[in-house]
Design a protein around this motif. Structure first.
Motif, PDB file in Angstrom:
ATOM      1  N   TRP A   1       0.869  -1.181   0.005  1.00 64.73           N
ATOM      2  CA  TRP A   1       0.036  -0.087  -0.047  1.00 64.73           C
ATOM      3  C   TRP A   1       0.891   1.136   0.077  1.00 64.73           C
ATOM      4  O   TRP A   1       0.747   2.025   0.816  1.00 64.73           O
ATOM      5  CB  TRP A   1      -0.917  -0.048   1.281  1.00 64.73           C
ATOM      6  CG  TRP A   1      -2.072  -0.953   1.120  1.00 64.73           C
ATOM      7  CD1 TRP A   1      -2.252  -1.729  -0.062  1.00 64.73           C
ATOM      8  CD2 TRP A   1      -2.903  -1.328   2.074  1.00 64.73           C
ATOM      9  NE1 TRP A   1      -3.661  -2.569   0.325  1.00 64.73           N
ATOM     10  CE2 TRP A   1      -3.948  -2.307   1.643  1.00 64.73           C
ATOM     11  CE3 TRP A   1      -3.395  -0.788   3.313  1.00 64.73           C
ATOM     12  CZ2 TRP A   1      -4.927  -2.891   2.540  1.00 64.73           C
ATOM     13  CZ3 TRP A   1      -4.267  -1.397   4.026  1.00 64.73           C
ATOM     14  CH2 TRP A   1      -5.082  -2.406   3.501  1.00 64.73           C
TER      15      TRP A   1
ATOM     16  N   GLU B   1       0.390   3.580   3.238  1.00 62.47           N
ATOM     17  CA  GLU B   1      -0.784   3.539   4.023  1.00 62.47           C
ATOM     18  C   GLU B   1      -0.512   2.433   4.958  1.00 62.47           C
ATOM     19  O   GLU B   1      -0.233   1.245   4.606  1.00 62.47           O
ATOM     20  CB  GLU B   1      -1.799   3.582   2.918  1.00 62.47           C
ATOM     21  CG  GLU B   1      -3.190   3.485   3.532  1.00 62.47           C
ATOM     22  CD  GLU B   1      -4.458   4.004   2.941  1.00 62.47           C
ATOM     23  OE1 GLU B   1      -4.117   4.299   1.667  1.00 62.47           O
ATOM     24  OE2 GLU B   1      -5.390   3.868   3.444  1.00 62.47           O
TER      25      GLU B   1
ATOM     26  N   ASN C   1      -0.298   1.185  -3.760  1.00 62.69           N
ATOM     27  CA  ASN C   1      -1.589   1.246  -2.921  1.00 62.69           C
ATOM     28  C   ASN C   1      -2.800   1.029  -3.735  1.00 62.69           C
ATOM     29  O   ASN C   1      -3.003   1.505  -4.888  1.00 62.69           O
ATOM     30  CB  ASN C   1      -1.761   2.778  -2.307  1.00 62.69           C
ATOM     31  CG  ASN C   1      -2.626   2.768  -1.018  1.00 62.69           C
ATOM     32  OD1 ASN C   1      -3.339   1.739  -0.910  1.00 62.69           O
ATOM     33  ND2 ASN C   1      -2.532   3.843  -0.324  1.00 62.69           N
TER      34      ASN C   1
ATOM     35  N   LYS D   1      -9.317  -1.688  -6.618  1.00 64.32           N
ATOM     36  CA  LYS D   1     -10.366  -1.268  -5.341  1.00 64.32           C
ATOM     37  C   LYS D   1     -11.388  -0.373  -6.091  1.00 64.32           C
ATOM     38  O   LYS D   1     -10.931   0.840  -6.388  1.00 64.32           O
ATOM     39  CB  LYS D   1      -9.621  -0.543  -4.531  1.00 64.32           C
ATOM     40  CG  LYS D   1     -10.323  -0.064  -3.362  1.00 64.32           C
ATOM     41  CD  LYS D   1      -9.629   0.469  -2.075  1.00 64.32           C
ATOM     42  CE  LYS D   1     -10.356   0.878  -0.943  1.00 64.32           C
ATOM     43  NZ  LYS D   1      -9.572   1.532   0.198  1.00 64.32           N
TER      44      LYS D   1
ATOM     45  N   ARG E   1     -11.014  -6.235  -5.920  1.00 65.96           N
ATOM     46  CA  ARG E   1     -11.278  -6.683  -4.434  1.00 65.96           C
ATOM     47  C   ARG E   1     -12.609  -6.424  -4.087  1.00 65.96           C
ATOM     48  O   ARG E   1     -13.414  -5.707  -4.560  1.00 65.96           O
ATOM     49  CB  ARG E   1     -10.624  -5.464  -3.644  1.00 65.96           C
ATOM     50  CG  ARG E   1      -8.938  -5.753  -3.770  1.00 65.96           C
ATOM     51  CD  ARG E   1      -8.218  -4.599  -3.223  1.00 65.96           C
ATOM     52  NE  ARG E   1      -8.058  -5.036  -1.946  1.00 65.96           N
ATOM     53  CZ  ARG E   1      -8.164  -3.883  -1.019  1.00 65.96           C
ATOM     54  NH1 ARG E   1      -8.711  -2.588  -1.070  1.00 65.96           N
ATOM     55  NH2 ARG E   1      -8.046  -4.202   0.443  1.00 65.96           N
TER      56      ARG E   1
ATOM     57  N   PHE F   1     -13.807  -5.476  -1.095  1.00 66.78           N
ATOM     58  CA  PHE F   1     -14.104  -4.727   0.018  1.00 66.78           C
ATOM     59  C   PHE F   1     -14.786  -3.460  -0.188  1.00 66.78           C
ATOM     60  O   PHE F   1     -14.614  -2.320  -0.397  1.00 66.78           O
ATOM     61  CB  PHE F   1     -12.653  -4.365   0.434  1.00 66.78           C
ATOM     62  CG  PHE F   1     -12.560  -3.422   1.804  1.00 66.78           C
ATOM     63  CD1 PHE F   1     -13.101  -3.880   2.745  1.00 66.78           C
ATOM     64  CD2 PHE F   1     -11.942  -2.058   1.864  1.00 66.78           C
ATOM     65  CE1 PHE F   1     -12.842  -3.214   4.079  1.00 66.78           C
ATOM     66  CE2 PHE F   1     -11.934  -1.338   2.986  1.00 66.78           C
ATOM     67  CZ  PHE F   1     -12.520  -1.984   4.175  1.00 66.78           C
TER      68      PHE F   1
ATOM     69  N   LYS G   1     -11.341 -10.121   1.574  1.00 67.31           N
ATOM     70  CA  LYS G   1     -10.719 -10.105   2.845  1.00 67.31           C
ATOM     71  C   LYS G   1     -10.984 -11.186   3.833  1.00 67.31           C
ATOM     72  O   LYS G   1     -12.242 -11.725   3.516  1.00 67.31           O
ATOM     73  CB  LYS G   1     -10.837  -8.841   3.621  1.00 67.31           C
ATOM     74  CG  LYS G   1     -10.451  -7.448   3.195  1.00 67.31           C
ATOM     75  CD  LYS G   1     -10.649  -6.151   4.046  1.00 67.31           C
ATOM     76  CE  LYS G   1      -9.897  -5.017   3.330  1.00 67.31           C
ATOM     77  NZ  LYS G   1      -9.841  -3.903   3.968  1.00 67.31           N
TER      78      LYS G   1
ATOM     79  N   ASP H   1     -13.065  -5.998   8.541  1.00 69.46           N
ATOM     80  CA  ASP H   1     -11.849  -5.177   8.066  1.00 69.46           C
ATOM     81  C   ASP H   1     -10.554  -5.791   8.881  1.00 69.46           C
ATOM     82  O   ASP H   1     -10.183  -4.772   9.498  1.00 69.46           O
ATOM     83  CB  ASP H   1     -11.986  -3.650   8.112  1.00 69.46           C
ATOM     84  CG  ASP H   1     -10.840  -3.110   7.420  1.00 69.46           C
ATOM     85  OD1 ASP H   1      -9.928  -3.815   6.742  1.00 69.46           O
ATOM     86  OD2 ASP H   1     -10.630  -1.711   7.711  1.00 69.46           O
TER      87      ASP H   1
ATOM     88  N   GLU I   1      -7.658 -12.479   1.232  1.00 67.52           N
ATOM     89  CA  GLU I   1      -6.724 -11.344   1.506  1.00 67.52           C
ATOM     90  C   GLU I   1      -6.268 -11.214   3.171  1.00 67.52           C
ATOM     91  O   GLU I   1      -7.394 -11.063   3.912  1.00 67.52           O
ATOM     92  CB  GLU I   1      -7.216  -9.845   1.119  1.00 67.52           C
ATOM     93  CG  GLU I   1      -6.143  -8.756   1.277  1.00 67.52           C
ATOM     94  CD  GLU I   1      -6.976  -7.345   0.631  1.00 67.52           C
ATOM     95  OE1 GLU I   1      -7.372  -7.326  -0.415  1.00 67.52           O
ATOM     96  OE2 GLU I   1      -7.053  -6.541   1.543  1.00 67.52           O
TER      97      GLU I   1
ATOM     98  N   TYR J   1      -4.695  -3.050  12.712  1.00 71.28           N
ATOM     99  CA  TYR J   1      -5.465  -3.276  14.033  1.00 71.28           C
ATOM    100  C   TYR J   1      -4.817  -4.274  15.014  1.00 71.28           C
ATOM    101  O   TYR J   1      -5.468  -4.555  15.993  1.00 71.28           O
ATOM    102  CB  TYR J   1      -6.737  -3.740  13.587  1.00 71.28           C
ATOM    103  CG  TYR J   1      -7.647  -3.012  12.526  1.00 71.28           C
ATOM    104  CD1 TYR J   1      -8.363  -1.946  13.071  1.00 71.28           C
ATOM    105  CD2 TYR J   1      -7.624  -3.228  11.086  1.00 71.28           C
ATOM    106  CE1 TYR J   1      -8.989  -1.419  12.149  1.00 71.28           C
ATOM    107  CE2 TYR J   1      -8.374  -2.299  10.139  1.00 71.28           C
ATOM    108  CZ  TYR J   1      -9.101  -1.316  11.015  1.00 71.28           C
ATOM    109  OH  TYR J   1      -9.856  -0.351  10.150  1.00 71.28           O
TER     110      TYR J   1
ATOM    111  N   HIS K   1      -6.294   3.918  14.130  1.00 72.35           N
ATOM    112  CA  HIS K   1      -6.453   2.387  14.560  1.00 72.35           C
ATOM    113  C   HIS K   1      -5.272   1.793  15.361  1.00 72.35           C
ATOM    114  O   HIS K   1      -4.870   0.597  15.448  1.00 72.35           O
ATOM    115  CB  HIS K   1      -6.468   1.614  13.225  1.00 72.35           C
ATOM    116  CG  HIS K   1      -7.811   2.041  12.407  1.00 72.35           C
ATOM    117  ND1 HIS K   1      -7.824   1.715  11.127  1.00 72.35           N
ATOM    118  CD2 HIS K   1      -8.705   2.835  12.638  1.00 72.35           C
ATOM    119  CE1 HIS K   1      -9.060   2.027  10.530  1.00 72.35           C
ATOM    120  NE2 HIS K   1      -9.466   2.905  11.501  1.00 72.35           N
TER     121      HIS K   1
HETATM  122  O1  GCW Z   1      -8.742  -1.246   6.655  1.00 66.02           O
HETATM  123  C1  GCW Z   1      -9.060  -0.458   5.520  1.00 66.02           C
HETATM  124  C2  GCW Z   1      -7.629   0.696   5.727  1.00 66.02           C
HETATM  125  C3  GCW Z   1      -7.355   1.510   4.703  1.00 66.02           C
HETATM  126  C4  GCW Z   1      -7.228   0.707   3.324  1.00 66.02           C
HETATM  127  C5  GCW Z   1      -8.721  -0.063   3.155  1.00 66.02           C
HETATM  128  C6  GCW Z   1      -8.540  -1.269   1.976  1.00 66.02           C
HETATM  129  C7  GCW Z   1      -6.089   0.711   1.412  1.00 66.02           C
HETATM  130  O2  GCW Z   1      -8.083   1.382   6.956  1.00 66.02           O
HETATM  131  O3  GCW Z   1      -6.352   2.291   4.729  1.00 66.02           O
HETATM  132  O4  GCW Z   1      -7.111   1.216   2.175  1.00 66.02           O
HETATM  133  O5  GCW Z   1      -8.965  -0.985   4.461  1.00 66.02           O
HETATM  134  O6  GCW Z   1      -8.342  -2.315   2.280  1.00 66.02           O
HETATM  135  O7  GCW Z   1      -9.008  -1.102   0.998  1.00 66.02           O
END
Ligand code: GCW
Length: 671
Positions: free
Chosen positions: A150, A158, A199, A281, A318, A320, A359, A364, A386, A393, A520
């Motif tokens: 990232w 990130e 990223n 994404k 992705r 997410f 994920k 998350d 993922e 976290y 976080h």
């Molecule tokens: O968990 C969140 C993060 C973001 C991240 C996002 C993701 C890349 O806080 O920073 O961004 O997930 O997975 O896309």
């Protein structure tokens, strides 16, 4: 157990100057006579890696004098034809490792297999597992073993906790080629075969990475990774046709958009012919996507897939995707349901070269959340899982948190859909691999916390062999890093204890998201409670949690019936997830006979005390361990203790105030 025999170099990670204590003269004889006749970038790299590993690791310098003892490295096909051997063929990327009285053979199914075989030989030599008679045939369980960076082009990372980006600075591609080669070695040695270098949030200058302004430099980077069997992936911005081109919209069904992508993709592949593909994404956390044009994610992904197909490229799309502008007052929306709701109806609608990247959990990367119900359910769509190696976290690489502990749990999860339906059994079948968000940066020791190297190592090992236990991984890593010593044994134990400790002082029993918003790290019980992000616990003076049974949001019903039944019933639901699935009164009786509230108090007191005990154990290593590593781990552990104390006091005070009920054991809870 021997004693500390060499000076550890943090930078070298699991490749240390091990010395030769466990290598017999006959093995040393074979190893000093290498025969590698095949040509090719990867096979020659395998040879170089073996020479380097033997010289640096064991002080064995490999010549090539013909003697009656030797080590052969090559592909199975080559060795069989050239030398009349009859090695059995293996799965792709697999290898055979054979040791007789006079010969070591490392034979790959393909050049990458030979490279992996070489690394395995080096590590097994160190682990003392190579003897005359050793016969190993191995192949990775999965084809996709990916690291996601990232990294932003301005050099920031990130969710990065180990310094700046390895790849970028001031909106330029700027790196130390030696360091990238060292990184490629680390990754290849644990079986990684793809890496995304920017990223998932493709913002600012990164949007231009797929243009001529950057492609020549990206190509140079690709050429460093290539001999190590690692292909690049680029994260792209779905709105590129508008941002980089002059189209007014990026509607995936607009032929002009499709042809813009085709041309751009052709251009990209002229620079990097073996690019693995694009990561996307889309429609997530403010990134553009097909929803903006009323199109589905299948339509969006398939349009890109068409552009990539002629180049054997793939789309890593992705999942997410959720509403990040939710009204906290609205109880009808449950973010946990989003990925399944979005993608399950599209099963079968994605092209062959689209791979969904899901994920591991529905939220998350929380410290404890269930495995996403998409696994085991998606039957007609290619997908990978993922994970997060970087500790967003899980303590920012300040707190020690050995992640393979969690991953082993994920691998053991039974989706209950048909026979052999555990995640580890699906790996290499419906789940084609893993993508892990990387944890390295420019810090000299790569990962900030020296012991966080174990997480990177463990990730690769698990992607290769999902059946490995976290204990075996911890053993391998500790011995490779610290030698076969008491120190390694103690560090292994510290690692194995670390996840449960972290979990104890964090958000209780699967409730998730009690972290400080944005950063976080550290506790904030209501940090996300009245915000738009969709992660609420709705604690009041009597109860806490979201009812995700059919009486509530119905999330449980996304699982197979047998699994749903387990999650639906608080009496059967695993207690470490009980607050993910249920809204419970604080006086709910847990299995140990104590109330939910009392369990929250207990775990938070214990978590803090266990960090203290861990520090004592660590201090017991003083004098037996490299002073620099000792001190840097100790200083992080002291910060961890402070964090654990903060968590204990904030969480316990929060519930003490909500409920008015004191700790049954009379311990002091502030406020
Ligand atoms: O968990 C969140 C993060 C973001 C991240 C996002 C993701 C890349 O806080 O920073 O961004 O997930 O997975 O896309």
């Amino acid at each position: 157990m021997g004693s500390h025999a060499y000076k550890i170099c943090e930078y070298d990670c699991w490749f240390q100057a091990w010395g030769t204590p466990d290598i017999s003269p006959s093995l040393a004889g074979m190893l000093s006579n290498l025969r590698i006749e095949e040509k090719g970038e990867i096979i020659e790299r395998a040879a170089a890696e073996l020479r380097r590993g033997l010289a640096r690791g064991f002080g064995i310098s490999a010549g090539s004098k013909a003697r009656d003892q030797e080590t052969l490295v090559g592909t199975i096909e080559h060795l069989n034809t050239a030398l009349g051997l009859s090695l059995p063929s293996q799965k792709p990327e697999g290898f055979v490792l054979q040791v007789t009285d006079t010969r070591i053979i490392v034979a790959g199914q393909d050049p990458r297999g030979a490279l992996y075989g070489v690394y395995r030989l080096l590590f097994l030599l160190r682990l003392g597992k190579i003897t005359a008679g050793t016969h190993i045939a191995e192949a990775p369980a999965t084809s996709y073993r990916i690291i996601n960076h990232w990294d932003n082009l301005d050099g920031t990372v990130e969710r990065g906790y180990a310094g700046k980006s390895l790849f970028y600075q001031d909106n330029r591609i700027k790196y130390d080629p030696r360091r990238i080669e060292d990184y490629a070695r680390l990754l290849a040695s644990i079986g990684i075969n793809r890496i995304s270098i920017n990223n998932a949030n493709v913002r600012g200058a990164a949007k231009g990475l797929i243009t001529e302004a950057y492609l020549p430099e990206v190509a140079k980077l690709a050429s460093i990774f290539r001999p190590f069997g690692i292909r690049l992936i680029l994260s792209i911005n779905f709105a590129s046709p508008c941002v980089l081109g002059d189209l007014a919209a990026a509607d995936p069904l607009d032929p002009a958009v499709a042809s813009w992508w085709k041309e751009q993709t052709d251009l990209i592949y002229r620079a990097i012919p073996d690019l693995a593909g694009f990561m996307v994404k889309a429609d997530s956390e403010f990134e553009p996507g097909p929803f903006q044009y009323g199109r589905t994610h299948a339509e969006g992904a398939n349009m890109l897939a068409a552009a990539l197909r002629p180049h054997n490229g793939e789309v890593f799309w992705r999942c997410f995707v959720y509403n990040c502008a939710q009204d906290w007052r609205d109880h009808s929306v449950d973010r946990a349901k989003a990925a399944y709701d979005h993608f399950m109806p599209l099963d079968g609608g994605f092209d062959e070269n689209v791979i969904l990247q899901i994920k591991f959990g529905p939220y998350d990367f929380q410290v404890r959340e269930p495995v996403s119900p998409l696994f085991g359910a998606l039957l007609k769509t290619r997908h990978i899982m993922e994970l997060q190696i970087t500790q967003e976290y899980t303590g920012h690489q300040i707190d020690l948190c050995y992640l393979p502990w969690l991953w082993e749990d994920i691998m053991s999860f039974d989706t209950a859909r048909g026979p052999a339906s555990r995640v580890r059994e699906l790996m290499g079948r419906s789940i084609e691999g893993l993508a892990g968000v990387g944890n390295v940066g420019l810090d000299q020791n790569w990962t900030g916390h020296p012991l966080a190297q174990a997480n990177l190592y463990g990730y690769g090992r698990l992607a290769w062999d999902p059946g490995l236990s976290s204990e075996v991984i911890a053993h391998e890593w500790s011995v490779l890093t610290f030698g076969d010593t008491e120190v390694a044994e103690t560090i292994k134990k510290i690692l194995l204890a670390s996840y449960p400790i972290y979990e104890k002082y964090n958000a209780p029993f699967g409730i998730c998201f009690m972290v400080n918003p944005g950063i976080h790290y550290g506790p904030s019980p209501e940090g996300y409670e009245f915000s738009k992000w969709g992660t609420y616990h709705r604690a009041d003076r009597r109860s806490i949690g979201i009812d995700r049974t059919p009486a509530g949001t119905g999330y449980t019903e996304q699982y197979a019936p047998q699994k749903a039944a387990v999650f639906r019933d608080p009496a059967c639901c695993p207690e470490n997830l009980i607050l993910f699935f249920h809204r419970l009164p604080y006086d709910y009786r847990m299995k140990n006979g104590e109330t939910l509230l009392q369990n929250i108090y207990n775990t938070h007191f214990e978590g803090y005390d266990e960090v203290k005990a861990m520090i004592d154990t660590w201090m017991g290593l003083k004098g037996n361990l490299d002073e620099g590593i000792y001190a840097s781990v100790l200083s992080r552990m002291e910060r961890q203790l402070e964090n654990a104390g903060e968590w204990r006091d904030v969480i316990n005070t929060y519930f003490r105030r909500k409920t008015g009920i004191p700790d049954a054991k009379g311990r002091v809870i502030s406020g």
